[in-house]
Design a protein around this motif. Sequence first.
Motif, PDB file in Angstrom:
ATOM      1  N   LEU A 113     -51.276 -18.025  11.914  1.00 16.55           N
ATOM      2  CA  LEU A 113     -50.164 -17.857  12.846  1.00 16.55           C
ATOM      3  C   LEU A 113     -49.238 -19.059  12.820  1.00 16.55           C
ATOM      4  CD1 LEU A 113     -48.654 -16.552  15.272  1.00 16.55           C
ATOM      5  CD2 LEU A 113     -50.352 -17.667  16.760  1.00 16.55           C
ATOM      6  N   LEU A 114     -47.937 -18.788  12.701  1.00 16.93           N
ATOM      7  CA  LEU A 114     -46.908 -19.810  12.815  1.00 16.93           C
ATOM      8  C   LEU A 114     -46.195 -19.610  14.154  1.00 16.93           C
ATOM      9  CD1 LEU A 114     -45.022 -22.051  11.647  1.00 16.93           C
ATOM     10  CD2 LEU A 114     -43.600 -20.184  10.764  1.00 16.93           C
ATOM     11  N   SER A 130     -56.044 -19.607  19.769  1.00 12.51           N
ATOM     12  CA  SER A 130     -56.604 -20.393  18.671  1.00 12.51           C
ATOM     13  C   SER A 130     -58.071 -20.081  18.395  1.00 12.51           C
ATOM     14  CB  SER A 130     -56.440 -21.895  18.955  1.00 12.51           C
ATOM     15  OG  SER A 130     -57.105 -22.243  20.159  1.00 12.51           O
ATOM     16  N   ASP A 131     -58.765 -19.425  19.331  1.00 12.51           N
ATOM     17  CA  ASP A 131     -60.146 -19.053  19.057  1.00 12.51           C
ATOM     18  C   ASP A 131     -60.231 -17.911  18.052  1.00 12.51           C
ATOM     19  OD1 ASP A 131     -58.933 -17.418  21.018  1.00 12.51           O
ATOM     20  OD2 ASP A 131     -60.900 -16.619  21.591  1.00 12.51           O
ATOM     21  N   VAL A 132     -59.121 -17.191  17.862  1.00 16.33           N
ATOM     22  CA  VAL A 132     -59.082 -16.055  16.937  1.00 16.33           C
ATOM     23  C   VAL A 132     -58.176 -16.350  15.745  1.00 16.33           C
ATOM     24  CG1 VAL A 132     -58.462 -13.618  16.688  1.00 16.33           C
ATOM     25  CG2 VAL A 132     -59.532 -14.427  18.806  1.00 16.33           C
ATOM     26  N   LEU A 133     -57.118 -17.138  15.975  1.00 20.47           N
ATOM     27  CA  LEU A 133     -56.093 -17.346  14.961  1.00 20.47           C
ATOM     28  C   LEU A 133     -56.054 -18.798  14.508  1.00 20.47           C
ATOM     29  CD1 LEU A 133     -53.234 -15.305  16.693  1.00 20.47           C
ATOM     30  CD2 LEU A 133     -54.841 -14.498  14.961  1.00 20.47           C
ATOM     31  N   GLN A 262     -42.965  -6.107  10.888  1.00 22.16           N
ATOM     32  CA  GLN A 262     -44.310  -6.086  11.458  1.00 22.16           C
ATOM     33  C   GLN A 262     -44.878  -7.505  11.409  1.00 22.16           C
ATOM     34  OE1 GLN A 262     -45.875  -3.402  12.638  1.00 22.16           O
ATOM     35  NE2 GLN A 262     -44.530  -1.766  11.968  1.00 22.16           N
ATOM     36  N   GLY A 263     -45.503  -7.939  12.507  1.00 24.76           N
ATOM     37  CA  GLY A 263     -46.120  -9.252  12.540  1.00 24.76           C
ATOM     38  C   GLY A 263     -45.227 -10.364  13.025  1.00 24.76           C
ATOM     39  N   TYR A 264     -43.918 -10.065  13.253  1.00 24.55           N
ATOM     40  CA  TYR A 264     -42.988 -11.060  13.788  1.00 24.55           C
ATOM     41  C   TYR A 264     -42.689 -10.691  15.234  1.00 24.55           C
ATOM     42  CZ  TYR A 264     -38.614 -13.618  14.588  1.00 24.55           C
ATOM     43  OH  TYR A 264     -37.637 -14.430  15.105  1.00 24.55           O
ATOM     44  N   LEU A 265     -43.037 -11.582  16.178  1.00 28.09           N
ATOM     45  CA  LEU A 265     -42.856 -11.308  17.595  1.00 28.09           C
ATOM     46  C   LEU A 265     -42.031 -12.418  18.234  1.00 28.09           C
ATOM     47  CD1 LEU A 265     -45.827 -10.164  16.693  1.00 28.09           C
ATOM     48  CD2 LEU A 265     -46.087  -9.751  19.130  1.00 28.09           C
ATOM     49  N   LEU A 276     -50.910 -11.792  23.742  1.00 29.98           N
ATOM     50  CA  LEU A 276     -52.236 -11.221  23.500  1.00 29.98           C
ATOM     51  C   LEU A 276     -52.222 -10.225  22.341  1.00 29.98           C
ATOM     52  CD1 LEU A 276     -53.519 -10.701  27.158  1.00 29.98           C
ATOM     53  CD2 LEU A 276     -54.029 -12.559  25.573  1.00 29.98           C
ATOM     54  N   LYS A 277     -51.063  -9.629  22.080  1.00 34.92           N
ATOM     55  CA  LYS A 277     -50.967  -8.692  20.957  1.00 34.92           C
ATOM     56  C   LYS A 277     -51.276  -9.395  19.636  1.00 34.92           C
ATOM     57  CE  LYS A 277     -47.845  -5.346  18.780  1.00 34.92           C
ATOM     58  NZ  LYS A 277     -46.488  -4.759  18.786  1.00 34.92           N
ATOM     59  N   LEU A 278     -50.958 -10.697  19.574  1.00 34.44           N
ATOM     60  CA  LEU A 278     -51.232 -11.459  18.356  1.00 34.44           C
ATOM     61  C   LEU A 278     -52.718 -11.442  18.015  1.00 34.44           C
ATOM     62  CD1 LEU A 278     -48.928 -14.531  19.072  1.00 34.44           C
ATOM     63  CD2 LEU A 278     -48.619 -12.896  17.203  1.00 34.44           C
ATOM     64  N   ARG A 279     -53.561 -11.445  19.030  1.00 32.14           N
ATOM     65  CA  ARG A 279     -55.005 -11.490  18.802  1.00 32.14           C
ATOM     66  C   ARG A 279     -55.503 -10.237  18.089  1.00 32.14           C
ATOM     67  NH1 ARG A 279     -57.638 -15.232  22.203  1.00 32.14           N
ATOM     68  NH2 ARG A 279     -59.527 -13.970  22.066  1.00 32.14           N
ATOM     69  N   GLU A 280     -54.742  -9.141  18.215  1.00 32.97           N
ATOM     70  CA  GLU A 280     -55.167  -7.877  17.615  1.00 32.97           C
ATOM     71  C   GLU A 280     -54.735  -7.725  16.165  1.00 32.97           C
ATOM     72  OE1 GLU A 280     -53.421  -4.934  20.071  1.00 32.97           O
ATOM     73  OE2 GLU A 280     -54.373  -5.623  21.928  1.00 32.97           O
TER      74      GLU A 280
END
Length: 689
Positions: A113-114, A130-133, A262-265, A276-280
């Motif tokens: 993740l950037l 950061s626990d997931v990404l 997709q993937g840019y928020l 939280l969507k980033l975690r998915e």
Amino acid sequence: MPLNAQALGTALREDLTLHSTLCRREAGAFTQAIRSGEDVVVACTQEERLFADLGRQTEGAISPIRFVNIRETGGWSRDASKAGPKIAALLAAAHLPEPPPVPVVTYKSAGRLLIIGPLDAAEQVAGLVSDVLDVTVFAQGPGQAGGAQTRRYPVLGGRIEALTGWLGAFELRWREDNPINLDLCTRCNACVAACPENAIGLDYQIDMAACQGHRACVKACQVAGAIDFQRAGESESAQFDLVLDMRRADATPTFLQHALPQGYLRSDGRDLPTVLKLRELVGEFEKPKFFEYKQKLCAHSRNATVGCNACVDICSAEAISSDKARQRVVVNPNLCVGCGTCTTVCPTGAMTYAYPPAAEQGQRFKTLLSTYAAAGGKDAVLLLHSQERGQALVNELGRAAQLKVAHGVPANVIPVALWHTASTGVDLWLSAVAYGASQIVLLVTNEEAPQYLEGLQAQMDVAQGILNGLGYTGTHLRIIEAKHPTELDAALQTLGQTRQRTPGVAARFAIAQEKRSTLDMALDHLVEQSPLGAASLPAAIELPAKGSPLGTITVDKDRCTLCLSCVSACPASALQDNPQTPQLRFLEKNCVQCGLCQTTCPENAISLQPRLSLTPERAQLRVLNEAQPWACVRCSKPFGTVKAIEAMLGKLAGHAMFQGEALERLKMCSDCRVIDLYSAQNESKVTDL
């Protein structure tokens, strides 16, 4: 809901038993049905999860299960007592087989993740994921609360040059043009305290416009050695799977298109659902490949000349680009979001929608309208909406009607969920009218790009012009903009204020996958059923210039030299030559008004005329221009035209390379030209000897 099982059974030609508490006391009837092997349709989406769980837990369950909402779409409305035909139509459409599978596009994300934004806010968000990404921060200012003193994540800095890509394949390019090296910086704040101009912020970057060159910061940073004003700015690049852009709303975003990759928020950090969507977004993901492209039908480019640019101009995801070298358009499936607008505005059908295919969507419309009419329904309206915000809006309206604070969806309005409201066009709309729809209404919310609305309205103007020209009075196509249930409710109540003329007999043809074939079948039926009658039909219906896929061309015979460059440029074989004699012929039925002939013509002799011809000549070759052939001055074989050869001679007569015998050879056919040139060379050699 006031349901009449007998009336519904008659409409569906089945014996129906009404289960009013199926998800509670009568759940056994459901488990018995799914063991039968027959298709099972559950007419409720409220307890879809419950029924899906029951299906998985029931031993011997082999029946496919489908769900359809008849509650918010009709049963919960002030017109519910009259909604029987609509409910029958929705149930009939739910029985249709699933569309065939389509190819998929795969994304793979390892969770790199950037985060781009103020350092303090970026690090606060990083702490949530950061626990997931695997987080990297690109600092863009210190923020309001100051920088974090503990460095927990890699921090990049400098000037962003480019950010491209999509989920799992983003590439960041930037230039490290600041004297402070963030990899070496220990965040001791000594440089911040030492700077007399306050040119160093808590993002640990120097404002070079404010810096006066005292270099006190360099002395303060001698131990770490992180500050070097002589450091040459170098271009760097790195790859990421996800990007969270936290820059201010007034800052220039990296991606300017309406439909983001997709993937840019984007988020300010306080929008928790987005964070939280980033975690998915870690793992492997698939989406449908929404389109099919047939280059041989494409009117984009011929002979290095660009004609139709409709799909390139309207794509809100910037997924379509022009490849002039290969004379085609190129679609990036990773960027495509499946709106389908490119297929709507494509005049030839080179770009077609695949999710679902046109034939499947057409069968759905036909089933809805035929069942509705067979059940006694009148003045059917198809309400086309997105399956995201549009579906939510319809559901909210239904619940408001149940609470007696709204009218609800009228009995003659049949909601139809689409992946995107822009995925249907003039061919399917006119087919729906031919099937018996009095109106086709597009519900748009805040999801659609502005250019989509312009493109859809242009297509509607063309379709409405055809219908009105054939004598079908009224407004058959409308766009409704609504963001709140009350807006939708008010707009739907206005639909019944006027009556639309429709065909006396509903069409029975099946939608073809080819857009032009479907359009021709719809037009043939609408012409046959025209209220004007065959004797009163006009010779042609003039159509709007913008977006018309139908029309003719006019040729200025005084300008045209019959060079036939337009024939080779035409992608639809509407323009043809005659191998026997110099002629330019035209088949109006094939013309898509792409404009390639107009832009290709070297004499500017061609102009477009959007229209629908209603005479038999529309399907017949007709001669637009012809000329006397030029005879070779040596062998008398005809080649070219008198007008073209004389024009060429006139233009080259003063050229130094075309004097004497060279000019005379231009009057010869290609064979004689070679023979004459070869003979002249041999005579020259003999003379030299």
